[in-house]
Write an enzyme that holds these catalytic residues in place. Structure first.
Site, PDB file in Angstrom:
ATOM      1  N   PRO A   1       0.701  -1.223   0.024  1.00  0.00           N
ATOM      2  CA  PRO A   1       0.073  -0.132   0.098  1.00  0.00           C
ATOM      3  C   PRO A   1       0.885   1.289  -0.192  1.00  0.00           C
ATOM      4  O   PRO A   1       1.804   1.412   0.731  1.00  0.00           O
ATOM      5  CB  PRO A   1      -0.946  -0.332   1.371  1.00  0.00           C
ATOM      6  CG  PRO A   1      -0.089  -1.036   2.064  1.00  0.00           C
ATOM      7  CD  PRO A   1       0.570  -2.086   1.402  1.00  0.00           C
ATOM      8  N   ASN A   2       0.418   2.207  -0.761  1.00  0.00           N
ATOM      9  CA  ASN A   2       0.822   3.601  -0.907  1.00  0.00           C
ATOM     10  C   ASN A   2       1.888   3.760  -1.752  1.00  0.00           C
ATOM     11  O   ASN A   2       2.566   4.853  -1.970  1.00  0.00           O
ATOM     12  CB  ASN A   2       0.995   4.070   0.551  1.00  0.00           C
ATOM     13  CG  ASN A   2      -0.123   4.189   1.173  1.00  0.00           C
ATOM     14  OD1 ASN A   2      -1.178   4.841   0.857  1.00  0.00           O
ATOM     15  ND2 ASN A   2      -0.293   3.731   2.289  1.00  0.00           N
TER      16      ASN A   2
ATOM     17  N   ARG B   1       5.311  10.588  -2.670  1.00  0.00           N
ATOM     18  CA  ARG B   1       4.934  10.444  -1.332  1.00  0.00           C
ATOM     19  C   ARG B   1       6.454  10.487  -0.613  1.00  0.00           C
ATOM     20  O   ARG B   1       7.239   9.768  -0.770  1.00  0.00           O
ATOM     21  CB  ARG B   1       4.511   9.053  -1.085  1.00  0.00           C
ATOM     22  CG  ARG B   1       4.439   8.675   0.406  1.00  0.00           C
ATOM     23  CD  ARG B   1       4.416   6.957   0.247  1.00  0.00           C
ATOM     24  NE  ARG B   1       4.058   6.278   1.510  1.00  0.00           N
ATOM     25  CZ  ARG B   1       4.516   5.216   1.877  1.00  0.00           C
ATOM     26  NH1 ARG B   1       5.009   4.522   1.126  1.00  0.00           N
ATOM     27  NH2 ARG B   1       4.227   4.728   3.005  1.00  0.00           N
TER      28      ARG B   1
ATOM     29  N   TYR C   1      11.644   8.524   0.778  1.00  0.00           N
ATOM     30  CA  TYR C   1      11.544   7.365  -0.138  1.00  0.00           C
ATOM     31  C   TYR C   1      12.130   7.863  -1.577  1.00  0.00           C
ATOM     32  O   TYR C   1      12.116   7.078  -2.373  1.00  0.00           O
ATOM     33  CB  TYR C   1      10.204   6.907  -0.303  1.00  0.00           C
ATOM     34  CG  TYR C   1       9.556   6.376   0.937  1.00  0.00           C
ATOM     35  CD1 TYR C   1       9.849   5.267   1.519  1.00  0.00           C
ATOM     36  CD2 TYR C   1       8.406   7.041   1.597  1.00  0.00           C
ATOM     37  CE1 TYR C   1       9.130   4.756   2.591  1.00  0.00           C
ATOM     38  CE2 TYR C   1       7.913   6.425   2.706  1.00  0.00           C
ATOM     39  CZ  TYR C   1       8.289   5.437   3.238  1.00  0.00           C
ATOM     40  OH  TYR C   1       7.753   4.961   4.566  1.00  0.00           O
TER      41      TYR C   1
ATOM     42  N   ASN D   1       8.206  -5.557  -1.464  1.00  0.00           N
ATOM     43  CA  ASN D   1       8.167  -4.698  -0.548  1.00  0.00           C
ATOM     44  C   ASN D   1       6.789  -4.320   0.252  1.00  0.00           C
ATOM     45  O   ASN D   1       5.658  -3.817  -0.692  1.00  0.00           O
ATOM     46  CB  ASN D   1       8.288  -2.939  -0.961  1.00  0.00           C
ATOM     47  CG  ASN D   1       8.321  -2.050  -0.001  1.00  0.00           C
ATOM     48  OD1 ASN D   1       8.089  -2.236   1.315  1.00  0.00           O
ATOM     49  ND2 ASN D   1       9.090  -0.908  -0.335  1.00  0.00           N
TER      50      ASN D   1
ATOM     51  N   ALA E   1       3.182  -1.160   4.847  1.00  0.00           N
ATOM     52  CA  ALA E   1       2.734  -1.174   5.838  1.00  0.00           C
ATOM     53  C   ALA E   1       2.281  -2.683   6.329  1.00  0.00           C
ATOM     54  O   ALA E   1       2.404  -2.946   7.623  1.00  0.00           O
ATOM     55  CB  ALA E   1       1.498  -0.312   6.054  1.00  0.00           C
TER      56      ALA E   1
ATOM     57  N   GLU F   1      12.778  -9.548   0.946  1.00  0.00           N
ATOM     58  CA  GLU F   1      12.060  -8.416   1.347  1.00  0.00           C
ATOM     59  C   GLU F   1      12.872  -6.911   1.143  1.00  0.00           C
ATOM     60  O   GLU F   1      14.057  -7.000   1.539  1.00  0.00           O
ATOM     61  CB  GLU F   1      11.795  -8.570   2.858  1.00  0.00           C
ATOM     62  CG  GLU F   1      10.908  -7.565   3.522  1.00  0.00           C
ATOM     63  CD  GLU F   1      10.636  -7.702   4.987  1.00  0.00           C
ATOM     64  OE1 GLU F   1      11.086  -9.036   5.495  1.00  0.00           O
ATOM     65  OE2 GLU F   1       9.969  -6.994   5.732  1.00  0.00           O
TER      66      GLU F   1
ATOM     67  N   HIS G   1      12.951  -2.775   1.881  1.00  0.00           N
ATOM     68  CA  HIS G   1      12.141  -1.596   2.302  1.00  0.00           C
ATOM     69  C   HIS G   1      13.133  -0.183   1.927  1.00  0.00           C
ATOM     70  O   HIS G   1      14.352  -0.476   2.073  1.00  0.00           O
ATOM     71  CB  HIS G   1      12.370  -1.632   3.971  1.00  0.00           C
ATOM     72  CG  HIS G   1      11.407  -2.663   4.489  1.00  0.00           C
ATOM     73  ND1 HIS G   1      10.026  -2.312   4.522  1.00  0.00           N
ATOM     74  CD2 HIS G   1      11.807  -3.910   5.008  1.00  0.00           C
ATOM     75  CE1 HIS G   1       9.471  -3.798   4.824  1.00  0.00           C
ATOM     76  NE2 HIS G   1      10.387  -4.262   5.286  1.00  0.00           N
TER      77      HIS G   1
ATOM     78  N   ARG H   1      13.526   4.165  12.187  1.00  0.00           N
ATOM     79  CA  ARG H   1      12.159   4.878  12.311  1.00  0.00           C
ATOM     80  C   ARG H   1      11.533   4.289  13.534  1.00  0.00           C
ATOM     81  O   ARG H   1      11.974   3.821  14.451  1.00  0.00           O
ATOM     82  CB  ARG H   1      11.743   4.621  10.838  1.00  0.00           C
ATOM     83  CG  ARG H   1      12.283   4.963   9.760  1.00  0.00           C
ATOM     84  CD  ARG H   1      11.658   4.802   8.325  1.00  0.00           C
ATOM     85  NE  ARG H   1      10.353   5.342   8.563  1.00  0.00           N
ATOM     86  CZ  ARG H   1       9.421   5.596   7.337  1.00  0.00           C
ATOM     87  NH1 ARG H   1       9.315   4.626   6.573  1.00  0.00           N
ATOM     88  NH2 ARG H   1       8.196   6.254   7.682  1.00  0.00           N
TER      89      ARG H   1
END
Ligand code: DQA
Length: 145
Positions: A11-12, A19, A24, A75, A78, A99, A101, A108
């Site tokens: 998502p996003n 964004r 990012y 990725n 969330a 995976e 990120h 974070r």
């Protein structure tokens, strides 16, 4: 025919480039797709990149990878921190899973420090920006060789 690597985004990430660019970067998902395709081609692999904001669709896509993909780069965004369903789907897949990120999730908020997906991943790339996707393609190539 070259082996297919499926690159899945949660998502996003459709807003990548727009964004929170300070976190990012400014490359879009189309840019990422082109970069991965170029790296993969040199390694004799091919890639497809997909993004969804819907968890069930992600589960369907992961299940479909059983039929046509040699490896998965994901990725989960969330869903990394929330989704047992995405983890369970990945556990039905036999090939390598990396995976990714874009940001360093460990630098974070505390809620980003745990990823359900990491218990299945053969490797994790975090905090390398969008270059992490290309590093993941290289790693999958090594794992498939
Ligand atoms: C992310 C990190 C996640 O915590 C976040 O929810 C994202 C993107 C990353 O690529 O750094 O959406 O997966």
């Amino acid at each position: 025919m070259s082996q297919l690597i499926t690159i899945l985004n949660g998502p996003n990430l459709n807003l990548l480039g727009l964004r929170e660019p300070e976190l990012y970067g400014t490359d879009t998902l189309d840019d990422v797709a082109a970069q991965c395709q170029s790296v993969a081609k040199d390694l004799g692999l091919s890639t497809e990149l997909k993004q969804t904001n819907h968890e069930g669709e992600m589960v369907d896509w992961i299940q479909a990878c059983r039929e046509h993909s040699a490896g998965i780069i994901i990725n989960p965004a969330a869903w990394s921190h929330t989704s047992v369903a995405v983890l369970d789907a990945l556990n039905t897949f036999d090939g390598p899973v990396i995976e990714v990120h874009i940001s360093n999730i460990y630098a974070r908020e505390a809620f980003r420090h745990h990823s359900f997906v990491s218990t299945r991943a053969n490797g994790i790339v975090a905090g390398c920006g969008v270059q992490g996707y290309c590093l993941a393609v290289q790693r999958i190539h090594t794992l498939l060789s």
